[in-house]
Design an enzyme around this catalytic site. Sequence first.
Site, PDB file in Angstrom:
ATOM      1  N   GLN A 246      37.323  43.102  39.344  1.00  0.00           N
ATOM      2  CA  GLN A 246      38.469  44.073  38.576  1.00  0.00           C
ATOM      3  C   GLN A 246      38.480  44.955  38.056  1.00  0.00           C
ATOM      4  O   GLN A 246      39.130  46.677  38.266  1.00  0.00           O
ATOM      5  CB  GLN A 246      39.203  42.922  38.145  1.00  0.00           C
ATOM      6  CG  GLN A 246      41.456  43.658  38.341  1.00  0.00           C
ATOM      7  CD  GLN A 246      41.475  42.340  37.611  1.00  0.00           C
ATOM      8  OE1 GLN A 246      41.958  41.864  37.205  1.00  0.00           O
ATOM      9  NE2 GLN A 246      43.483  42.758  37.579  1.00  0.00           N
TER      10      GLN A 246
ATOM     11  N   ASP B 164      25.257  43.635  41.215  1.00  0.00           N
ATOM     12  CA  ASP B 164      26.756  42.517  41.283  1.00  0.00           C
ATOM     13  C   ASP B 164      25.552  41.512  42.274  1.00  0.00           C
ATOM     14  O   ASP B 164      24.723  42.187  43.218  1.00  0.00           O
ATOM     15  CB  ASP B 164      28.100  43.153  42.080  1.00  0.00           C
ATOM     16  CG  ASP B 164      28.837  42.323  41.423  1.00  0.00           C
ATOM     17  OD1 ASP B 164      29.765  42.631  41.376  1.00  0.00           O
ATOM     18  OD2 ASP B 164      28.899  41.593  42.895  1.00  0.00           O
ATOM     19  N   ILE B 165      25.994  40.705  42.367  1.00  0.00           N
ATOM     20  CA  ILE B 165      25.781  39.627  43.358  1.00  0.00           C
ATOM     21  C   ILE B 165      26.130  39.869  45.379  1.00  0.00           C
ATOM     22  O   ILE B 165      25.042  39.611  45.711  1.00  0.00           O
ATOM     23  CB  ILE B 165      25.961  38.160  43.270  1.00  0.00           C
ATOM     24  CG1 ILE B 165      25.189  37.232  43.742  1.00  0.00           C
ATOM     25  CG2 ILE B 165      27.582  37.545  43.631  1.00  0.00           C
ATOM     26  CD1 ILE B 165      25.100  35.808  42.954  1.00  0.00           C
TER      27      ILE B 165
ATOM     28  N   TYR C 151      36.069  27.511  31.866  1.00  0.00           N
ATOM     29  CA  TYR C 151      36.430  29.301  31.369  1.00  0.00           C
ATOM     30  C   TYR C 151      37.083  29.361  30.089  1.00  0.00           C
ATOM     31  O   TYR C 151      36.327  29.738  29.492  1.00  0.00           O
ATOM     32  CB  TYR C 151      37.467  29.633  32.448  1.00  0.00           C
ATOM     33  CG  TYR C 151      37.621  31.204  32.477  1.00  0.00           C
ATOM     34  CD1 TYR C 151      36.927  31.893  32.235  1.00  0.00           C
ATOM     35  CD2 TYR C 151      39.004  31.495  31.885  1.00  0.00           C
ATOM     36  CE1 TYR C 151      37.175  33.459  32.409  1.00  0.00           C
ATOM     37  CE2 TYR C 151      39.263  32.795  31.852  1.00  0.00           C
ATOM     38  CZ  TYR C 151      38.343  33.414  31.959  1.00  0.00           C
ATOM     39  OH  TYR C 151      38.692  34.842  31.886  1.00  0.00           O
TER      40      TYR C 151
END
Length: 304
Positions: free
Chosen positions: A12, A32-33, A138
């Site tokens: 995002q 990015d993966i 988190y």
Amino acid sequence: MDRILITGALGQLGTEFIKHFNRENIFVLATDIKLPNSKPLCEFEQADSLDKKRIDELVKKYDINIIYHLVAILSASGEKDPFKSWKLNMNSFQNIVEISLSNNIKKVFWPSSMAVFGTESKLDLVIQNPVMNPSTMYGITKLTGEKLIEYYFNKFGLDIRSLRYPGIISVETVPGGGTTDYIIDMINAAKKGFSYSCFLNENTELPMMYIDDAINAAIKLMSTKRSNLSILSSYNITGFSITPKKLLIEIKSNGFNLKVDYKPDFRQKIADSWPKKIDDSFAKKDWDWNPEFGLKQTIKKALK
Ligand code: AKB
């Protein structure tokens, strides 16, 4: 000249940072993966941020001097596999720290979150430094990261800057696995003419922010003179606060006939441990933070 590496670049925030730096003609290497669905606006390399050697090689190959480390498993997904969440969020953070130190990286941006707060944080209006006992993995990883930012600055002079983001509202790239995701899900249901079953109860108030403000805040923070920053860990910031009920009223006032029912699940408890409102006066004072988009403007833009 700035040469920027973005990790977790297809998410995002990453997607919007790429657009921003592209407009400014600043070099970006996106990693990015996953592979992108379409050709990115900048250099792209597929890389796992847990693979320290690979990230280190890319930093050297592209002569990187600034890093935006955006990789994270968000609050709701993190509760499904807390061990994976700790491993990804913390090990990737530590990798970036080591790589930054050995490659003389000038500055790092690392997003924190309002998930660092907990029920003892006086949630009606959360100040910069309240009691912080996060309830999610988190939140624990974000608070740990904040402590490490301060530690590494004092120990090595490493310049990592951070914002405690509220829920971020974007249209193009949506978040995944967060507790604030309901807002985008509800807006998208309205646009598609679907009904929506909300996983939070209708009076759950949470702080949110429009994506453009989230990007501008980071850019502003990153360009502020270090000596003006009085917060060494992460700055509180906010746009506006909203409940699912208020969001529905706003959606309807924009001409959409959305049907919503409320079925709170495990995410309700997470939301109940987060701020209703956030006091961002340190950001206002230190680097002149001021959100451009209020509640009505944000929802209108998201509904387009
Ligand atoms: C989440 O809901 O987990 C995120 C956040 C507030 O950091 N959007």
